[in-house]
Design a protein around this motif. Structure first.
Motif, PDB file in Angstrom:
ATOM      1  N   VAL A   1       0.857  -1.182   0.000  1.00 33.04           N
ATOM      2  CA  VAL A   1       0.000   0.000   0.000  1.00 33.04           C
ATOM      3  C   VAL A   1       0.895   1.234   0.000  1.00 33.04           C
ATOM      4  CG1 VAL A   1      -1.821   1.280   1.157  1.00 33.04           C
ATOM      5  CG2 VAL A   1      -1.784  -1.222   1.289  1.00 33.04           C
ATOM      6  N   ASP A   2       0.780   2.050  -1.060  1.00 32.02           N
ATOM      7  CA  ASP A   2       1.576   3.279  -1.180  1.00 32.02           C
ATOM      8  C   ASP A   2       3.073   3.004  -1.017  1.00 32.02           C
ATOM      9  OD1 ASP A   2      -0.734   4.676  -1.586  1.00 32.02           O
ATOM     10  OD2 ASP A   2      -0.866   5.474   0.460  1.00 32.02           O
ATOM     11  N   GLY A   3       3.515   1.901  -1.597  1.00 33.08           N
ATOM     12  CA  GLY A   3       4.931   1.574  -1.558  1.00 33.08           C
ATOM     13  C   GLY A   3       5.379   0.889  -0.280  1.00 33.08           C
ATOM     14  N   LEU A   4       4.519   0.853   0.748  1.00 33.59           N
ATOM     15  CA  LEU A   4       4.866   0.179   1.997  1.00 33.59           C
ATOM     16  C   LEU A   4       4.498  -1.296   1.883  1.00 33.59           C
ATOM     17  CD1 LEU A   4       5.837   0.283   4.957  1.00 33.59           C
ATOM     18  CD2 LEU A   4       3.464   0.777   5.597  1.00 33.59           C
TER      19      LEU A   4
ATOM     20  N   LEU B   1      -1.147   3.401   8.284  1.00 32.18           N
ATOM     21  CA  LEU B   1      -1.611   3.533   6.899  1.00 32.18           C
ATOM     22  C   LEU B   1      -3.031   4.090   6.843  1.00 32.18           C
ATOM     23  CD1 LEU B   1      -0.337   0.244   5.191  1.00 32.18           C
ATOM     24  CD2 LEU B   1       0.298   2.582   4.592  1.00 32.18           C
ATOM     25  N   HIS B   2      -3.856   3.666   7.786  1.00 34.05           N
ATOM     26  CA  HIS B   2      -5.252   4.130   7.783  1.00 34.05           C
ATOM     27  C   HIS B   2      -5.338   5.601   8.170  1.00 34.05           C
ATOM     28  CE1 HIS B   2      -5.998  -0.184   7.595  1.00 34.05           C
ATOM     29  NE2 HIS B   2      -7.238   0.094   7.263  1.00 34.05           N
ATOM     30  N   ARG B   3      -4.396   6.056   8.965  1.00 29.45           N
ATOM     31  CA  ARG B   3      -4.388   7.479   9.317  1.00 29.45           C
ATOM     32  C   ARG B   3      -4.006   8.313   8.095  1.00 29.45           C
ATOM     33  NH1 ARG B   3      -1.418   7.096  13.567  1.00 29.45           N
ATOM     34  NH2 ARG B   3       0.560   7.745  12.653  1.00 29.45           N
ATOM     35  N   GLN B   4      -3.144   7.759   7.241  1.00 31.87           N
ATOM     36  CA  GLN B   4      -2.683   8.474   6.053  1.00 31.87           C
ATOM     37  C   GLN B   4      -3.684   8.385   4.905  1.00 31.87           C
ATOM     38  OE1 GLN B   4       1.062   6.586   5.218  1.00 31.87           O
ATOM     39  NE2 GLN B   4       1.856   6.991   7.287  1.00 31.87           N
ATOM     40  N   ARG B   5      -4.415   7.259   4.839  1.00 33.28           N
ATOM     41  CA  ARG B   5      -5.340   7.026   3.722  1.00 33.28           C
ATOM     42  C   ARG B   5      -6.762   6.856   4.241  1.00 33.28           C
ATOM     43  NH1 ARG B   5      -3.438   3.880  -0.680  1.00 33.28           N
ATOM     44  NH2 ARG B   5      -5.647   3.487  -1.041  1.00 33.28           N
ATOM     45  N   PRO B   6      -7.595   7.911   4.250  1.00 34.57           N
ATOM     46  CA  PRO B   6      -8.966   7.806   4.783  1.00 34.57           C
ATOM     47  C   PRO B   6      -9.838   6.809   4.038  1.00 34.57           C
ATOM     48  CG  PRO B   6      -8.302  10.103   4.529  1.00 34.57           C
ATOM     49  CD  PRO B   6      -7.255   9.279   3.855  1.00 34.57           C
ATOM     50  N   ASP B   7      -9.490   6.495   2.782  1.00 30.37           N
ATOM     51  CA  ASP B   7     -10.296   5.570   1.987  1.00 30.37           C
ATOM     52  C   ASP B   7      -9.886   4.113   2.194  1.00 30.37           C
ATOM     53  OD1 ASP B   7      -7.807   6.195   0.767  1.00 30.37           O
ATOM     54  OD2 ASP B   7      -8.530   5.351  -1.132  1.00 30.37           O
ATOM     55  N   LEU B   8      -8.820   3.878   2.934  1.00 33.33           N
ATOM     56  CA  LEU B   8      -8.292   2.523   3.111  1.00 33.33           C
ATOM     57  C   LEU B   8      -9.064   1.774   4.195  1.00 33.33           C
ATOM     58  CD1 LEU B   8      -6.037   0.487   2.327  1.00 33.33           C
ATOM     59  CD2 LEU B   8      -4.640   1.507   4.146  1.00 33.33           C
ATOM     60  N   ASP B   9      -9.352   0.504   3.948  1.00 31.59           N
ATOM     61  CA  ASP B   9     -10.019  -0.345   4.957  1.00 31.59           C
ATOM     62  C   ASP B   9      -9.524  -1.774   4.797  1.00 31.59           C
ATOM     63  OD1 ASP B   9     -11.590  -1.484   6.859  1.00 31.59           O
ATOM     64  OD2 ASP B   9     -13.513  -1.155   5.845  1.00 31.59           O
ATOM     65  N   ILE B  10      -8.496  -2.101   5.554  1.00 29.06           N
ATOM     66  CA  ILE B  10      -7.929  -3.460   5.498  1.00 29.06           C
ATOM     67  C   ILE B  10      -8.748  -4.384   6.394  1.00 29.06           C
ATOM     68  CG2 ILE B  10      -5.907  -4.876   6.047  1.00 29.06           C
ATOM     69  CD1 ILE B  10      -4.164  -2.481   5.345  1.00 29.06           C
TER      70      ILE B  10
END
Length: 793
Positions: free
Chosen positions: A60-63, A97-106
């Motif tokens: 996710v985003d290179g991570l 990652l979720h703090r950086q990407r509001p649309d992300l939901d793992i």
């Protein structure tokens, strides 16, 4: 190499459908322990389900983070286990990652692997050490794969949204540690659901039971009443325990699993299951589960245990009739978890005390239990009136202080073919019931064939503590103040509970191909229909049962009318004949009575639609109010007879009428007119309940002409007139002549105030007129003439 040694069963069988996983969202697996072999086994499974491989990292985003997050590291052969800190850091990274990407939901999906499902014994020593499963070294894991790889279970659990965790709790290390703790509790509970509690040493178990106050008191009373020594009375108690107690063997269950897999594959083309996930959750939440299935066949014992085993739950301890304790079946059943119960305790206080204490200990130790509230197998396909003994003992166990919630789980068991159904017909015809024996077992195995499909539907659970709170809010205080005194509310509450159990079983009924087709054909004039009409009628019933579901726990056959007819013909259940005009599907007259068994399994599902159809075709002018009035009069009797449990009857009837209007069968809103193109289908639907209405017409014509009839006289006269009506009009359904059914109805009539009551005579006459109106003129005249002849008027 591992994959050649491993056979894996996945629970649930379709993770995406059963656990509502979203294939569009990223997914990470959570496992208890880091393990190369576990990851390899998981990889084999995920490929088949189209799930991401555990070897494929999540980017996710290179991570890049591992696809598997574990709670603890590997355990070396010597020394301490590796720290799980690196996996804590994974959780922290994912939350960040979720703090950086509001649309992300793992989605975090817990995965549990079980190499064998031995619960262990309370006195385990070396064997437990070698095959220790909770935290094995790589050497122990290798031994487990070698010896138990063919019994590998992988269980997926409901996903946890990391978006929810990040939004609700933040994204720091403290939350990551909390996630880890919650996951540990989850895996611990999950293991107990899968393997069950530890098994006791049988003799040590007996010794502990004999020390209980209730059994010691019963032994003393036995010695006094029978004038024997306390030692002799104690020996009798031990004999009772040996007769009753199960001797569960995990090894035998593993062997039986292979045999039953072969058996089901030979007998059935599939087993349909509904509602297992809610039962797994109850186990996971720590409930003491008591399964209360209906009883159609001796196959019931095997089928339910097998299904529970494959659904990731421990097979229950089963209360079996002492008549099944014959060699070789008895010892095998006992080691499969059966405990044996006498048909009657006959006032035997010592046996009663021993059995109650044994049942209490099963609950206390956390074993799930199964018993049949009907007490025996149904010979007509309808549910039998419940026996309340085991339910009373279960409530007594709750009153004596079980802390965990005790929950009854009603189970509907159905079959496209019941092996004993031909025998049932002979017994109903007066033939003596055969005693169970080894020869019957061999005879049944010899006749194995294509039996179609089986159905296991789990009904609405009943939590006993909540039930008691509703019936007697102060029950805990009452029991604490006087534990020996039987509360006044006890017997009425047990009776109400028994009725609710049966209602919830019927609420989970399976409308299968065979039951639906039997219901349609047996309603036709000569048990035969032109194939296109049969298919249209089946399409109508399928659409109705799906649009206006009886309950959320019931199931309806997939496919359309054509698919259903094809399936039934493949089972040789019905006869197909062709002529120049088309194809006719019929029931062979030699087995018409036998086929009524399958119809009766689901007749309650179509009782109200059929009653509505009867009103529509029999009343010249039929409006919504008339239909509601008729249903209001007859539903209490239908409820008592068929264990129906529709919460809002008026709304249900309105939904049926709205469906019929939407389908074009009717026109109108408050006053209805039948579409002539659908008259034949409504007449056929009405016939489903015609025999039931004939019984009610007999009863209410008798009460109208002689309102002071006592219950016993009403039952006798009703049964006599039913036999006469059947002889004159060719009614062959076994339940039409069932004396017990008239007893059930007379009890309900007394409860409603219709017996020996001049006060309710106007209501009796009104219901009589409704019943007479809904019958054909010929049948109505026979009933009226017979009633007048019987009572000389």
């Amino acid at each position: 190499m591992q994959k050649w040694m491993v056979h894996t069963i996945v629970v649930p069988h379709d993770p995406f459908d059963d656990l509502n996983l979203d294939p569009t969202k990223p997914l990470v697996y959570v496992m208890k322990t880091e393990s190369i072999s576990d990851a390899a086994a998981l990889s084999e499974i995920t490929e088949g389900f189209g799930m991401p491989s555990p070897y494929e990292p999540l980017i996710v985003d290179g991570l890049k983070v591992p696809r598997i997050v574990c709670l603890e590291g590997r355990k070396p052969l010597f020394g301490k286990r590796e720290s799980g800190e690196k996996f804590i850091n994974c959780f922290i990274s994912l939350l960040a990652l979720h703090r950086q990407r509001p649309d992300l939901d793992i989605q975090l999906v817990p995965v549990s692997l079980y190499w064998g499902r031995t619960p262990g014994k309370e006195d385990d020593s070396m064997k437990a050490a070698v095959f220790e499963r909770e935290s094995p070294t790589w050497l122990r894991k290798w031994l487990m794969i070698l010896f138990l790889g063919r019994h590998n279970f992988v269980q997926f659990s409901n996903a946890l949204s990391l978006r929810y965790m990040a939004d609700e709790h933040g994204s720091d290390k403290r939350i990551a540690h909390k996630l880890t703790r919650v996951a540990r509790v989850h895996f611990s509970r999950q293991r107990k659901v899968m393997t069950g509690p530890q098994l006791p040493n049988r003799q040590m178990f007996f010794a502990s039971l004999l020390k209980s106050d209730s059994i010691k008191k019963a032994i003393e009373e036995e010695a006094v009443s029978k004038k024997v020594s306390p030692e002799k009375a104690r020996e009798t108690a031990i004999e009772y325990l040996d007769e009753i107690a199960a001797d569960y063997s995990d090894s035998l269950v593993r062997i039986a699993e292979r045999f039953l897999t072969w058996l089901w594959n030979k007998l059935y083309s599939g087993i349909n299951i509904k509602g297992a996930e809610q039962i797994r959750q109850l186990h996971h939440d720590g409930h003491e589960i008591v399964y209360v299935p209906c009883h159609r066949s001796h196959m019931d014992y095997l089928l339910l245990s097998y299904i529970l085993y494959y659904q990731g739950m421990v097979p229950p301890h089963i209360a079996a009739g002492i008549n099944l304790n014959f060699w070789p079946a008895g010892p095998m059943f006992r080691r499969g978890g059966a405990f044996f119960i006498r048909r009657s305790f006959n006032g035997n206080k010592l046996y009663t005390a021993v059995f109650r204490e044994y049942l209490d200990q099963l609950f206390a130790k956390g074993y799930s239990v199964e018993y049949f509230t009907e007490g025996g197998r149904s010979r007509t396909g309808r549910l039998l009136a419940p026996k309340t003994g085991m339910l009373a003992m279960t409530i007594n166990s709750v009153l004596r202080g079980i802390e965990r919630p005790v929950t009854l789980v009603p189970v509907y068991l159905g079959y496209d073919h019941v092996m004993e159904v031909a025998t049932y017909h002979k017994e109903l015809s007066g033939k003596k019931k055969q005693k169970e024996s080894v020869w019957q077992v061999f005879g049944a195995i010899r006749k194995l064939g294509n039996f179609g499909q089986g159905y296991v539907n789990f009904g609405e659970p009943i939590n006993l503590q909540n039930f008691l709170n509703q019936q007697a809010p102060d029950w805990r205080e009452e029991v604490a103040n006087d534990p020996e005194q039987k509360p006044t509310w006890f017997t009425p509450s047990v009776n109400l509970l028994a009725n609710r159990v049966m209602t919830n079983i019927n609420g989970a009924a399976a409308a299968s191909s065979v039951t639906l087709t039997s219901l349609v054909l047996l309603a036709s004039e000569r048990n035969a229909l032109e194939r296109s009409l049969l298919e249209r009628q089946l399409d109508l019933y399928l659409a109705l049962l799906k649009a206006v579901p009886y309950t959320n726990y019931a199931s309806v056959a997939e496919g359309d009318g054509k698919t259903i007819v094809d399936h039934c013909l493949s089972l040789n259940k019905f006869v197909s004949t062709k002529d120049a005009i088309g194809e006719i599907i019929s029931v062979d007259e030699k087995i018409a009575i036998t086929m009524s068994y399958y119809r009766n399994n689901i007749i309650h599902l179509m009782a109200l639609p059929s009653l509505v159809a009867s009103c529509l075709v029999q009343y010249d002018i039929c409006d919504r109010n008339t239909i509601h009035a008729v249903v209001k009069d007859f539903y209490p009797l239908l409820k008592a007879e068929l264990f129906m449990g529709i919460e809002d009857v008026q709304q249900h009837v309105d939904s049926i009428l709205d469906f019929m209007v939407d389908q074009g069968l009717l026109s109108g809103d408050t006053q209805f007119e039948v579409n002539p193109n659908y008259t034949a289908q409504l007449l056929l639907m009405a016939e489903t309940i015609s025999e039931t209405l004939q019984r009610y017409a007999i009863i209410f014509n008798l009460l109208a002409i002689k309102p002071d009839l006592e219950r016993s006289e009403l039952e006798t006269d009703s049964h006599l007139l039913a036999q006469r009506l059947g002889a004159l009009h060719g009614i062959t359904a076994p339940e039409f002549y069932d004396k017990k059914l008239y007893n059930t109805l007379s009890v309900k009539l007394k409860e409603l105030g219709y017996l020996c009551s001049v006060e309710h005579r106007a209501e009796v006459i009104r219901i009589r007129d409704h019943a007479n109106q809904l019958l054909s003129s010929a049948v109505r005249q026979t009933i009226v003439d017979s009633v007048h002849a019987e009572h000389g008027q």
